[in-house]
Enzyme design. Structure first.
Site, PDB file in Angstrom:
ATOM      1  N   LYS A 282       0.827  -1.202   0.000  1.00  0.00           N
ATOM      2  CA  LYS A 282       0.000   0.000   0.000  1.00  0.00           C
ATOM      3  C   LYS A 282       0.864   1.255   0.000  1.00  0.00           C
ATOM      4  CE  LYS A 282      -3.716  -2.061   2.812  1.00  0.00           C
ATOM      5  NZ  LYS A 282      -4.851  -1.872   1.891  1.00  0.00           N
ATOM      6  N   ARG A 356     -10.451 -11.451   1.508  1.00  0.00           N
ATOM      7  CA  ARG A 356     -11.357 -12.464   0.961  1.00  0.00           C
ATOM      8  C   ARG A 356     -10.741 -13.860   1.021  1.00  0.00           C
ATOM      9  NH1 ARG A 356     -11.311  -8.944  -4.371  1.00  0.00           N
ATOM     10  NH2 ARG A 356     -11.259  -7.476  -2.619  1.00  0.00           N
TER      11      ARG A 356
END
Length: 503
Positions: A282, A356
Site C-alpha cells: 500500500k 477475501r
C-alpha cells in the site's frame, strides 16, 4: 429478549461500566450532577426550568444547547428540533452532546428526562443509553500526561450513572436498558481493540482476548488453531496471507451455547491485525490506519461476549481468522495459486486483496465444521465501498432475500445502516480465474465491493449468508457519538439480530 445471565468473572476490559436506571420521578425531583431535558419545536419550557437563570437562552432547534446553573445544580436543555424528525438516531446524537457537556463539567451522574415528543419509550430509552455509553469512550492507555494536560477536563472520570426520569413504567424498560448498555459497552470494547497498535494487538493477543470469554462465561468455549494446524487442515488462504509475517496466524473459533432450539447463527469476522498490502504494498500515507483491518473480527468477538452476558437463548458459532499481511521473502506473491479449505483454487493476482482469502477459509470452517445454518460475515474488505457509500452506510451483499431483510432490520434498529448491493451472474464471471477456479482480483476494475462479495459466496455452501463490508464505517464516520475514531460498527447490529433470533 434477555434470558439467563450466566455466572461471569471480572470483566477483562479496563473500560468502566455505566449504571443505568429508570424512574417515575420527574426530572425536577431527582438529584444528579447534570440534569438533561430535550425540547422539540412547539413544546413549552417547564415552569421550573423557566425560573432558572439564563432560561431565556433555551432554543428548540436541533442540537442547540443551553446550560443553566442554579444553587440546585446544572441543567442542560437541548433542542430536539421537529418532533416528527425525533428518531432514535437524533436521540443518540443528543445523548452524546449531553455526555460531552457532562465531561466538561466533571459530572459523574446524569439524569435524562424521557422526551415527551418521542412516541416509543423502549426505542427512546435504548437510544439515550447507547448515545451516552458510546460517547463516553476514551482511548488513553498510552498517554503519560494528566487529563488536563492532554486537553480533557481535569480529573473527569466520565459518566458513572445514567438515570432516565419521567418513565411511566420503569420495570417495563429494565430489559431494554440492560440490553442497550451491554451492547454499547461491547462496541466500546471493540473500539479499544481497534485502537491498539499492531505491535500490541497481534493475532495471538486477539486470540487471548477470545480465550478470556471462555473464562468469563460458562456458556462459551474457544478453540484456537496455530500455523501448523491451519496448514494441516488445508486453509490455504489463511496460510498464504500469513506466510510473510513472523507473527503466528490464529484461527479463532468461539461457540456460545445458549441452548437455543433454532438454527445455529454463524458469525465470521476479518482480523488482519496489520495490513501492509504484502508484496502489492500500500502507499505509505495512511498505512498506520491499517491496524484497524481487524475491526470485523473484534466486533464478532465482543458481540459474542455481549450475547453471553445477556444470556440470549440461541447457539452461536463464530470464526475469526487473525493474521498480519506483510512483505518478506516468504510472502505470497502475485501469480501464486492457492487451494482454499473447500478445495477451490485461487489465482492470487493482488496480495492486497487478502481479506477475501482468509474469510473464504473461515466461512467454510464456520459452515462445515461448526454447523452454522445462518451466516453473517463482517469485514473491512474493500476501498471501493467507501467510494460507493461513503461513511453513512455499510454495504450488504446476500444470497437470501429473507435473511438480508432480517439483517437489514437489525442494522436499521441499531443505527448501523446497511445498503444492499446486488449479486448477478455477470459479476460472478469477474471472479473466474484463467488457470485456477477463481482469481482474488479481476483485471477489470469493476464493482469492486460486489466482486468481493461474489467471491465470498463461493465458500458458504448455499446457506443463507449476508456479507457486511464495513471499510467505510469502521472508523472516521464523524457521527457525534463515535467521532472520527473507531466506531465498533457491527456489534449492536449482531446483538440485536441474535436477540431477535432468540425470541
Amino acid at each position: 429478549m434477555v434470558g439467563r445471565a450466566p455466572p461471569r468473572a471480572q470483566r477483562a476490559s479496563r473500560l468502566a461500566a455505566v449504571r443505568v436506571e429508570a424512574t417515575q420521578a420527574t426530572l425536577s425531583d431527582v438529584s444528579a450532577d447534570l440534569r438533561v431535558l430535550a425540547l422539540a419545536d412547539g413544546e413549552e419550557t417547564p415552569a421550573w426550568v423557566g425560573q432558572l437563570p439564563g432560561s431565556g437562552d433555551v432554543r428548540t432547534a436541533f442540537r442547540k444547547r443551553a446550560l443553566l446553573r442554579s444553587p440546585e445544580g446544572r441543567t442542560l436543555v437541548l433542542g430536539a428540533g421537529s418532533a416528527d424528525d425525533l428518531d432514535a438516531e437524533r436521540l443518540r446524537v443528543l445523548a452524546a452532546l449531553a455526555a460531552r457537556e457532562a465531561r466538561e463539567v466533571n459530572a459523574r451522574s446524569v439524569a435524562w428526562a424521557l422526551p415527551a415528543a418521542a412516541d416509543d419509550p423502549r426505542a427512546t430509552a435504548a437510544a439515550l443509553v447507547e448515545g451516552t455509553v458510546l460517547a463516553g469512550f476514551r482511548f488513553d492507555r498510552f498517554k503519560t500526561r494528566a487529563p488536563s494536560e492532554a486537553g480533557g477536563a481535569a480529573g473527569s472520570p466520565g459518566i458513572e450513572a445514567l438515570l432516565l426520569t419521567d418513565v411511566a413504567e420503569p420495570d417495563a424498560l429494565s430489559a431494554t436498558l440492560r440490553a442497550s448498555r451491554v451492547a454499547a459497552e461491547a462496541a466500546n470494547r471493540t473500539r479499544e481493540l481497534q485502537s491498539l497498535p499492531a505491535n500490541v494487538l497481534t493475532p495471538t493477543a486477539l486470540a487471548d482476548r477470545a480465550r478470556e470469554l471462555a473464562v468469563e462465561f460458562e456458556t462459551v468455549n474457544v478453540d484456537v488453531l496455530g500455523r501448523e494446524a491451519i496448514v494441516e487442515r488445508g486453509m490455504g488462504g489463511l496460510a498464504a496471507v500469513s506466510s510473510g509475517s513472523e507473527q503466528e496466524p490464529r484461527l479463532i473459533s468461539i461457540r456460545y451455547s445458549g441452548r437455543g432450539s433454532g438454527d445455529v447463527l454463524g458469525l465470521v469476522g476479518k482480523a488482519v491485525t496489520f495490513d501492509s498490502g504484502g508484496i502489492s504494498i500500500k502507499p505509505s500515507a495512511g498505512m498506520h490506519e491499517m491496524k484497524m483491518d481487524m475491526s470485523g473480527g473484534a466486533a464478532v468477538i465482543e458481540s459474542v461476549a455481549a450475547m453471553a452476558e445477556l444470556g440470549l437463548e440461541l447457539d452461536v458459532a463464530a470464526v475469526v481468522p487473525a493474521t498480519e499481511n506483510m512483505p518478506s521473502g516468504t510472502s505470497m506473491r502475485p501469480g501464486d495459486i492457492i487451494t482454499q479449505l473447500n478445495g477451490k483454487t485461487v489465482e492470487v493476482n493482488n496480495t492486497d486483496a487478502e481479506g477475501r482469502l482468509i474469510l473464504a477459509d473461515a466461512l467454510t470452517w464456520c459452515v462445515r465444521e461448526l454447523g452454522a445454518a445462518l451466516v453473517v460475515d463482517l469485514a473491512t474488505l474493500t476501498g471501493a465501498v467507501l467510494v460507493a457509500l461513503g461513511s453513512t452506510y455499510s454495504a450488504l451483499i446476500s444470497n437470501d432475500d429473507d435473511w438480508a431483510s432480517r439483517v437489514t432490520e437489525a442494522a436499521d434498529a441499531a443505527g448501523e445502516l446497511v445498503w444492499r448491493l446486488p449479486l448477478h451472474p455477470e459479476y460472478k464471471e469477474l471472479t473466474r480465474g484463467k488457470v485456477a477456479d477463481l482469481t482474488n482480483s479481476a483485471a477489470k476494475r469493476k464493482a469492486g465491493t460486489i466482486y468481493a462479495g461474489s467471491f465470498l459466496e463461493e465458500f458458504v455452501d448455499a446457506v443463507p449468508w449476508a456479507h457486511i463490508d464495513i471499510a467505510g464505517t469502521a472508523w472516521d464516520t464523524g457521527r457525534e457519538y463515535v467521532g472520527d475514531g473507531p466506531t465498533g460498527v457491527g456489534v449492536r447490529t449482531l446483538v440485536r439480530l441474535a436477540a431477535e433470533l432468540a425470541g
